[in-house]
Design a protein around this motif. Structure first.
Motif, short mmCIF file in Angstrom:
data_model
loop_
_atom_site.label_atom_id
_atom_site.label_comp_id
_atom_site.label_asym_id
_atom_site.label_seq_id
_atom_site.Cartn_x
_atom_site.Cartn_y
_atom_site.Cartn_z
N THR A 113 52.33 -59.70 59.08
CA THR A 113 51.56 -60.73 58.55
C THR A 113 51.24 -60.65 57.07
O THR A 113 50.24 -61.15 56.71
N ALA A 114 51.86 -59.75 56.41
CA ALA A 114 51.63 -59.52 54.93
C ALA A 114 51.79 -60.70 54.13
O ALA A 114 52.66 -61.69 54.42
N ALA A 115 50.86 -61.11 52.97
CA ALA A 115 51.02 -62.02 52.45
C ALA A 115 52.44 -62.35 51.75
O ALA A 115 53.03 -63.38 51.31
N SER A 116 53.19 -61.06 51.41
CA SER A 116 54.61 -61.10 50.83
C SER A 116 55.20 -59.95 51.62
O SER A 116 54.80 -58.92 52.01
N GLU B 121 55.98 -52.14 50.84
CA GLU B 121 56.49 -51.19 50.07
C GLU B 121 55.80 -50.85 48.51
O GLU B 121 55.83 -49.76 48.34
N ILE B 122 55.22 -52.01 48.37
CA ILE B 122 54.21 -51.93 47.24
C ILE B 122 53.17 -51.00 47.34
O ILE B 122 52.97 -50.29 46.46
N MET B 123 52.60 -51.12 48.47
CA MET B 123 51.57 -50.30 48.71
C MET B 123 52.01 -48.75 48.95
O MET B 123 51.28 -47.91 48.47
N THR B 124 53.08 -48.56 49.44
CA THR B 124 53.78 -47.28 49.65
C THR B 124 53.86 -46.54 48.24
O THR B 124 53.23 -45.45 47.79
N THR B 125 54.27 -47.40 47.08
CA THR B 125 54.52 -46.86 45.79
C THR B 125 53.17 -46.66 45.12
O THR B 125 53.15 -45.69 44.66
N ALA B 126 52.29 -47.60 45.60
CA ALA B 126 50.97 -47.40 44.72
C ALA B 126 50.40 -46.13 45.41
O ALA B 126 49.47 -45.30 44.46
N ILE B 127 50.35 -45.71 46.64
CA ILE B 127 49.89 -44.62 47.13
C ILE B 127 50.44 -43.24 46.58
O ILE B 127 49.67 -42.57 46.40
N VAL B 128 51.75 -43.45 46.48
CA VAL B 128 52.57 -42.18 45.86
C VAL B 128 52.02 -41.84 44.55
O VAL B 128 51.90 -40.99 44.14
N ALA B 129 51.90 -43.03 43.53
CA ALA B 129 51.52 -43.08 42.30
C ALA B 129 49.95 -42.40 42.41
O ALA B 129 49.82 -41.41 41.46
N VAL B 130 49.07 -42.83 42.87
CA VAL B 130 47.86 -42.41 42.88
C VAL B 130 47.69 -40.86 43.22
O VAL B 130 46.92 -40.20 42.89
N ARG B 131 48.42 -40.60 44.36
CA ARG B 131 48.29 -39.24 44.83
C ARG B 131 49.06 -38.23 43.82
O ARG B 131 49.11 -36.92 43.83
N LEU C 49 42.42 -65.82 55.50
CA LEU C 49 41.88 -66.10 56.78
C LEU C 49 40.92 -64.75 57.47
O LEU C 49 40.13 -64.96 58.26
N ARG C 50 41.36 -63.69 57.07
CA ARG C 50 40.56 -62.45 57.37
C ARG C 50 41.21 -61.38 56.55
O ARG C 50 42.10 -61.11 55.75
N ALA C 51 40.59 -60.17 56.77
CA ALA C 51 40.59 -58.89 55.80
C ALA C 51 40.66 -57.78 56.80
O ALA C 51 39.92 -57.76 57.75
N GLY C 52 41.37 -56.87 56.53
CA GLY C 52 41.30 -55.72 57.38
C GLY C 52 41.92 -54.43 56.44
O GLY C 52 42.31 -54.58 55.45
N TRP C 53 41.90 -53.42 56.94
CA TRP C 53 42.13 -52.05 56.46
C TRP C 53 43.55 -51.70 57.00
O TRP C 53 43.60 -51.57 58.17
N TRP C 54 44.68 -51.63 56.25
CA TRP C 54 45.91 -51.39 56.59
C TRP C 54 46.76 -50.08 56.04
O TRP C 54 46.65 -50.16 54.87
N SER C 55 47.25 -49.66 56.99
CA SER C 55 48.38 -48.76 56.16
C SER C 55 49.65 -49.45 56.00
O SER C 55 49.70 -50.58 56.67
N PRO C 56 50.40 -48.98 55.12
CA PRO C 56 51.81 -49.66 54.98
C PRO C 56 52.47 -50.00 56.04
O PRO C 56 53.03 -50.89 56.37
#
Length: 59
Positions: free
Chosen positions: A38-41, A46-56, A23-30
């Motif tokens: 309104t997250a799809a899941s 939490e998944i976003m936070t884990t990915a950010i930690v891994a990338v950093r 329905l829409r897109a946007g830039w979100w912090s976890p």
């Protein structure tokens, strides 16, 4: 590494099941996504936070 602020979001290439469900897109912090609710899941923030930690490389 942050993305450029003028990055474009495109809905081209959606899977058949996604058409009409996105329905829409946007830039979100976890944190903002968790607060919005309104997250799809429910575990997506939490998944976003884990990915950010891994990338950093903080793991």
């Amino acid at each position: 590494m942050a993305l450029e602020h003028d990055a474009e979001v495109s809905f081209e290439g959606l899977e058949v099941a996604e058409v009409g469900n996105v329905l829409r897109a946007g830039w979100w912090s976890p944190e903002a996504l968790a607060a919005d609710g309104t997250a799809a899941s429910p575990d997506l923030p939490e998944i976003m936070t884990t990915a950010i930690v891994a990338v950093r490389g903080e793991m």
